[in-house]
Scaffold this motif. Structure first.
Motif, PDB file in Angstrom:
ATOM      1  N   VAL A 218     169.889  43.902  34.128  1.00 55.99           N
ATOM      2  CA  VAL A 218     169.955  45.367  34.277  1.00 55.99           C
ATOM      3  C   VAL A 218     169.782  46.048  32.927  1.00 55.99           C
ATOM      4  CG1 VAL A 218     171.359  47.339  34.978  1.00 55.99           C
ATOM      5  CG2 VAL A 218     171.461  45.205  36.285  1.00 55.99           C
ATOM      6  N   LEU A 219     168.805  46.952  32.879  1.00 56.42           N
ATOM      7  CA  LEU A 219     168.589  47.801  31.710  1.00 56.42           C
ATOM      8  C   LEU A 219     168.940  49.224  32.119  1.00 56.42           C
ATOM      9  CD1 LEU A 219     165.554  47.640  29.329  1.00 56.42           C
ATOM     10  CD2 LEU A 219     166.239  49.829  30.272  1.00 56.42           C
ATOM     11  N   GLN A 220     169.817  49.871  31.368  1.00 55.48           N
ATOM     12  CA  GLN A 220     170.182  51.258  31.659  1.00 55.48           C
ATOM     13  C   GLN A 220     169.767  52.164  30.503  1.00 55.48           C
ATOM     14  OE1 GLN A 220     174.334  49.944  33.656  1.00 55.48           O
ATOM     15  NE2 GLN A 220     174.049  52.167  33.630  1.00 55.48           N
TER      16      GLN A 220
ATOM     17  N   THR B 109     171.636  70.322  32.853  1.00 54.60           N
ATOM     18  CA  THR B 109     172.367  69.651  31.756  1.00 54.60           C
ATOM     19  C   THR B 109     171.438  69.041  30.709  1.00 54.60           C
ATOM     20  OG1 THR B 109     172.409  67.515  32.905  1.00 54.60           O
ATOM     21  CG2 THR B 109     174.203  69.071  33.371  1.00 54.60           C
ATOM     22  N   LEU B 110     170.152  68.910  31.053  1.00 55.39           N
ATOM     23  CA  LEU B 110     169.160  68.234  30.202  1.00 55.39           C
ATOM     24  C   LEU B 110     169.543  66.787  29.916  1.00 55.39           C
ATOM     25  CD1 LEU B 110     168.258  71.031  27.609  1.00 55.39           C
ATOM     26  CD2 LEU B 110     167.115  70.438  29.767  1.00 55.39           C
ATOM     27  N   GLU B 111     170.304  66.192  30.851  1.00 58.55           N
ATOM     28  CA  GLU B 111     170.701  64.794  30.722  1.00 58.55           C
ATOM     29  C   GLU B 111     170.009  63.947  31.793  1.00 58.55           C
ATOM     30  OE1 GLU B 111     174.919  64.756  31.044  1.00 58.55           O
ATOM     31  OE2 GLU B 111     175.245  65.574  29.023  1.00 58.55           O
ATOM     32  N   MET B 112     169.803  62.681  31.455  1.00 64.14           N
ATOM     33  CA  MET B 112     169.182  61.745  32.395  1.00 64.14           C
ATOM     34  C   MET B 112     169.862  60.390  32.258  1.00 64.14           C
ATOM     35  SD  MET B 112     167.038  58.928  32.741  1.00 64.14           S
ATOM     36  CE  MET B 112     166.142  58.805  31.206  1.00 64.14           C
ATOM     37  N   ASP B 113     170.116  59.768  33.418  1.00 60.75           N
ATOM     38  CA  ASP B 113     170.606  58.391  33.457  1.00 60.75           C
ATOM     39  C   ASP B 113     169.787  57.627  34.494  1.00 60.75           C
ATOM     40  OD1 ASP B 113     173.285  57.644  31.947  1.00 60.75           O
ATOM     41  OD2 ASP B 113     173.470  59.757  32.563  1.00 60.75           O
ATOM     42  N   CYS B 114     169.461  56.381  34.170  1.00 64.81           N
ATOM     43  CA  CYS B 114     168.725  55.578  35.138  1.00 64.81           C
ATOM     44  C   CYS B 114     169.017  54.097  34.918  1.00 64.81           C
ATOM     45  CB  CYS B 114     167.218  55.832  35.047  1.00 64.81           C
ATOM     46  SG  CYS B 114     166.470  55.252  33.506  1.00 64.81           S
ATOM     47  N   ALA B 115     168.656  53.291  35.896  1.00 66.05           N
ATOM     48  CA  ALA B 115     168.811  51.838  35.803  1.00 66.05           C
ATOM     49  C   ALA B 115     167.517  51.174  36.246  1.00 66.05           C
ATOM     50  CB  ALA B 115     169.976  51.358  36.670  1.00 66.05           C
TER      51      ALA B 115
ATOM     52  N   LYS C  15     171.418  46.911  47.619  1.00 63.47           N
ATOM     53  CA  LYS C  15     171.776  48.252  47.151  1.00 63.47           C
ATOM     54  C   LYS C  15     173.146  48.230  46.489  1.00 63.47           C
ATOM     55  CE  LYS C  15     171.828  53.099  48.489  1.00 63.47           C
ATOM     56  NZ  LYS C  15     171.634  54.075  49.589  1.00 63.47           N
ATOM     57  N   ARG C  16     173.261  48.875  45.365  1.00 63.33           N
ATOM     58  CA  ARG C  16     174.486  48.818  44.565  1.00 63.33           C
ATOM     59  C   ARG C  16     174.610  50.070  43.716  1.00 63.33           C
ATOM     60  NH1 ARG C  16     173.854  45.219  39.223  1.00 63.33           N
ATOM     61  NH2 ARG C  16     175.546  46.647  38.715  1.00 63.33           N
ATOM     62  N   SER C  17     175.760  50.202  43.072  1.00 66.84           N
ATOM     63  CA  SER C  17     175.951  51.270  42.099  1.00 66.84           C
ATOM     64  C   SER C  17     176.009  50.634  40.714  1.00 66.84           C
ATOM     65  CB  SER C  17     177.246  52.028  42.380  1.00 66.84           C
ATOM     66  OG  SER C  17     178.358  51.150  42.310  1.00 66.84           O
ATOM     67  N   TYR C  18     175.894  51.470  39.703  1.00 67.14           N
ATOM     68  CA  TYR C  18     175.916  50.999  38.317  1.00 67.14           C
ATOM     69  C   TYR C  18     177.021  51.722  37.560  1.00 67.14           C
ATOM     70  CZ  TYR C  18     171.341  49.190  39.595  1.00 67.14           C
ATOM     71  OH  TYR C  18     170.310  48.528  40.225  1.00 67.14           O
ATOM     72  N   LEU C  19     177.630  51.009  36.637  1.00 72.94           N
ATOM     73  CA  LEU C  19     178.646  51.630  35.804  1.00 72.94           C
ATOM     74  C   LEU C  19     178.060  52.804  35.034  1.00 72.94           C
ATOM     75  CD1 LEU C  19     180.626  48.680  34.148  1.00 72.94           C
ATOM     76  CD2 LEU C  19     181.487  50.328  35.826  1.00 72.94           C
ATOM     77  N   GLU C  20     178.897  53.797  34.773  1.00 71.74           N
ATOM     78  CA  GLU C  20     178.473  54.905  33.914  1.00 71.74           C
ATOM     79  C   GLU C  20     178.037  54.333  32.571  1.00 71.74           C
ATOM     80  OE1 GLU C  20     178.598  57.830  30.896  1.00 71.74           O
ATOM     81  OE2 GLU C  20     180.224  56.361  31.080  1.00 71.74           O
ATOM     82  N   PHE C  21     176.963  54.891  32.010  1.00 68.24           N
ATOM     83  CA  PHE C  21     176.282  54.286  30.863  1.00 68.24           C
ATOM     84  C   PHE C  21     177.234  53.975  29.712  1.00 68.24           C
ATOM     85  CE2 PHE C  21     174.114  54.384  26.808  1.00 68.24           C
ATOM     86  CZ  PHE C  21     173.001  53.590  27.026  1.00 68.24           C
ATOM     87  N   LEU C  22     178.039  54.945  29.305  1.00 65.51           N
ATOM     88  CA  LEU C  22     178.891  54.734  28.128  1.00 65.51           C
ATOM     89  C   LEU C  22     179.913  53.628  28.377  1.00 65.51           C
ATOM     90  CD1 LEU C  22     179.452  58.408  26.914  1.00 65.51           C
ATOM     91  CD2 LEU C  22     177.859  56.696  26.016  1.00 65.51           C
ATOM     92  N   LYS C  23     180.423  53.540  29.593  1.00 68.24           N
ATOM     93  CA  LYS C  23     181.370  52.482  29.921  1.00 68.24           C
ATOM     94  C   LYS C  23     180.680  51.122  29.908  1.00 68.24           C
ATOM     95  CE  LYS C  23     185.122  50.456  31.321  1.00 68.24           C
ATOM     96  NZ  LYS C  23     186.240  50.223  30.366  1.00 68.24           N
ATOM     97  N   ALA C  24     179.511  51.064  30.520  1.00 64.24           N
ATOM     98  CA  ALA C  24     178.768  49.800  30.555  1.00 64.24           C
ATOM     99  C   ALA C  24     178.383  49.350  29.149  1.00 64.24           C
ATOM    100  CB  ALA C  24     177.518  49.959  31.420  1.00 64.24           C
ATOM    101  N   GLN C  25     177.959  50.311  28.336  1.00 66.10           N
ATOM    102  CA  GLN C  25     177.557  49.974  26.976  1.00 66.10           C
ATOM    103  C   GLN C  25     178.749  49.503  26.145  1.00 66.10           C
ATOM    104  OE1 GLN C  25     177.642  51.327  23.574  1.00 66.10           O
ATOM    105  NE2 GLN C  25     176.252  49.630  23.132  1.00 66.10           N
TER     106      GLN C  25
END
Length: 560
Positions: A85-87, A159-165, A175-185
């Protein structure tokens, strides 16, 4: 110190890599799949930064667990949060993935706003999932493929923000969910910090080198898959994307003290693929093993050092490796002695690890003293294991064979106060001023004192020891080349072999001088595949694991 143009971005366990395409496109970054060996760079998507739908320039900033693409309009942070997984998280800008496609590659909608990309050329699927912002696809289908696959991840307009996986998979996506980026990182950062904490200690002045070496070794491990039955540390994730059957030994030695289980996995992995004859393949990856060549039998030399940790290298582990090590030893004696003189031969430079060394400049097969030296030590270790597991007669046999080969080696190769290499069959001497002829120093006190003394004097007086370390060809040799692979450049494995041999011979001060030269050079020039012997400049693949491992071993030894 970490430059994405030299050091690829990846993580422990992953086949996902972000880097330029060295030799093909050094100006852009690509997501790569390194499952196809070193004949394929594995590019799947080109990465671009978007602002208002247009590609804008960016500056890549690489840290061990995050790659930031900085543009004037904003930034995008990339983290490989799981092995597959790349986020990506961005502010002010979007990200475009342009598929590097061929026959049968296509993209289709899946799971609502997600898109599936079937990259048949790389035999992998990707699920593209927008988490914040939206995904806009341009993937017109015609006949059997999409004419192009372009995925734009666009920031939320408020918000001019983007998150993706972006997730790899082979068969079916769940089908699944992904951890919030900062937590995963943060979890990835903690994982790397643990690895760094378990890397061999070095002097404070080598701090940058230690961190780089730790990152390269951590990020070059791939998880078990296909042919790879164990976690495996690749030589690099640039383009040397295999494991060769002597490189793994040096990586095992660097892991032995603080990560002994992973060290053992590295050491025994090639024995999982051993041929019935006893031969080991030249290299392996997740797809296949190559049998055209092999590599020198340094496994006994390596095992002897691993056995210093007897709390971990138990009697059971020695029993596990005993028979494979016998088969490996016997293979050289049975299948690589065409003239039946009791001295094994190399049929190609690749088999020695010193691919184009000058001992091969007149052709092959060649009998070289380094090969005999490795087997002498390997048989000695077999004798030690046999004694421990209660095989007294075998122990006596291996000890006797070791001593007999030592005697034959000296008679066969020691001419005019130096070791030589000879043609198998007629035993004509090969004119060579290669460092490989000094590798028998690994035998230490097993060698008669006059021979040890001559070897040490030859290293010093013949100018092999440059300002930066041990040149693999005498610098004044007519064969010496600044970027001549094994005809001049400094290499990590040969440095460690000679260093250990000098220590075994009681030449600790000279050994430390060589170790310090190498560590200072790598600390400054990075963990390259090899180095220009007269300038210390890194050459070839700029992010190599055995260089990193040897740096850590030698830097740690300098603390003593």
């Amino acid at each position: 110190m970490m430059d994405i143009l030299k050091v690829p971005f990846s993580r422990f366990g992953s086949f996902i890599v972000i880097s330029p395409l060295h030799g093909k496109d050094n100006d852009n970054l690509y997501i790569r799949n390194i499952r196809n060996g070193d004949n394929d760079l594995g590019e799947t998507f080109r990465l671009d930064v978007l602002s208002d739908g247009q590609i804008v320039p960016y500056k890549p900033v690489l840290k061990p667990t995050i790659l930031r693409l900085e543009a004037a309009e904003g930034f995008a942070d990339i983290s490989i949060t799981e092995a597959k997984v790349l986020q990506i998280r961005s502010e002010g800008v979007g990200i475009r993935l342009t598929g590097i496609t061929g026959a049968y590659d296509y993209a289709i909608p899946a799971n609502g706003e997600c898109w599936e990309v079937n990259h048949s050329g790389q035999e992998i699927h990707y699920m593209l999932t927008p988490i914040k912002g939206k995904l806009v696809m341009d993937a017109p289908f015609q006949e059997q493929r999409c004419l192009k696959i372009v995925a734009d991840f666009i920031p939320d307009p408020q918000t001019l923000e983007m998150d993706c996986a972006i997730e790899e998979y082979f068969t079916d996506y769940k089908k699944r969910s992904y951890l919030e980026f900062l937590k995963a990182q943060e979890l990835v950062q903690n994982e790397f910090q643990t690895w760094l904490d378990h890397s061999l200690e070095c002097g404070s002045y080598l701090k940058n080198g230690r961190e780089l070496a730790a990152y390269i070794t951590w990020s070059c491990v791939v998880e078990p898959e296909g042919k790879l039955t164990r976690p495996a540390m690749y030589m690099s994730k640039n383009w040397m994307t295999n494991i060769w059957s002597w490189d793994h030994c040096f990586n095992a030695l660097a892991l032995a003290e603080n990560s002994p289980e992973l060290a053992w996995e590295q050491f025994v992995t090639f024995f999982d693929h051993q041929a019935e004859s006893g031969m080991l393949p030249d290299f392996i990856n997740n797809r296949y093993a190559l049998w055209n060549f092999t590599k020198p039998p340094i496994h006994g030399w390596t095992l002897k050092q691993l056995m210093e940790n007897r709390e971990f290298v138990t009697k059971e582990k020695l029993q596990e490796v005993y028979e494979p090590l016998i088969k490996w030893t016997d293979w050289w004696l049975q299948y690589r002695d065409d003239d039946h003189d009791g001295i094994p031969q190399y049929n190609h430079g690749n088999d020695s690890g010193w691919d184009n060394s000058t001992i091969f400049h007149r052709g092959t097969p060649i009998e070289s003293p380094d090969l005999s030296a490795f087997l002498i030590l390997q048989m000695e270790v077999l004798a030690e294991i046999a004694r421990e597991v209660g095989k007294k007669e075998d122990a006596e046999k291996w000890a006797r064979n070791s001593k007999d080969l030592l005697a034959r080696m000296i008679v066969h190769f020691w001419k005019n106060d130096r070791f030589t290499a000879v043609r198998s069959g007629d035993h004509s001497v090969i004119h060579s001023e290669s460092l490989v002829l000094f590798v028998p120093i690994i035998l230490g006190n097993r060698l008669p004192e006059p021979i040890r003394k001559s070897l040490v004097e030859g290293l010093v007086e013949n100018g092999f020891i440059t300002e930066f370390g041990l040149a693999t060809e005498k610098p004044t040799s007519s064969f010496f080349q600044e970027d001549g692979y094994w005809r001049g450049p400094i290499w990590a494995p040969t440095t460690l072999l000679i260093y250990k041999g000098l220590v075994e011979s009681g030449e600790t001060e000279l050994a430390k001088v060589i170790a310090k030269k190498f560590c200072d050079m790598a600390n400054k020039s990075g963990m390259a595949e090899n180095f220009q012997a007269l300038t210390g400049e890194g050459l070839r693949d700029p992010a190599f694991t055995w260089t990193s491992s040897v740096f850590l071993i030698l830097a740690n030894a300098l603390l003593e």
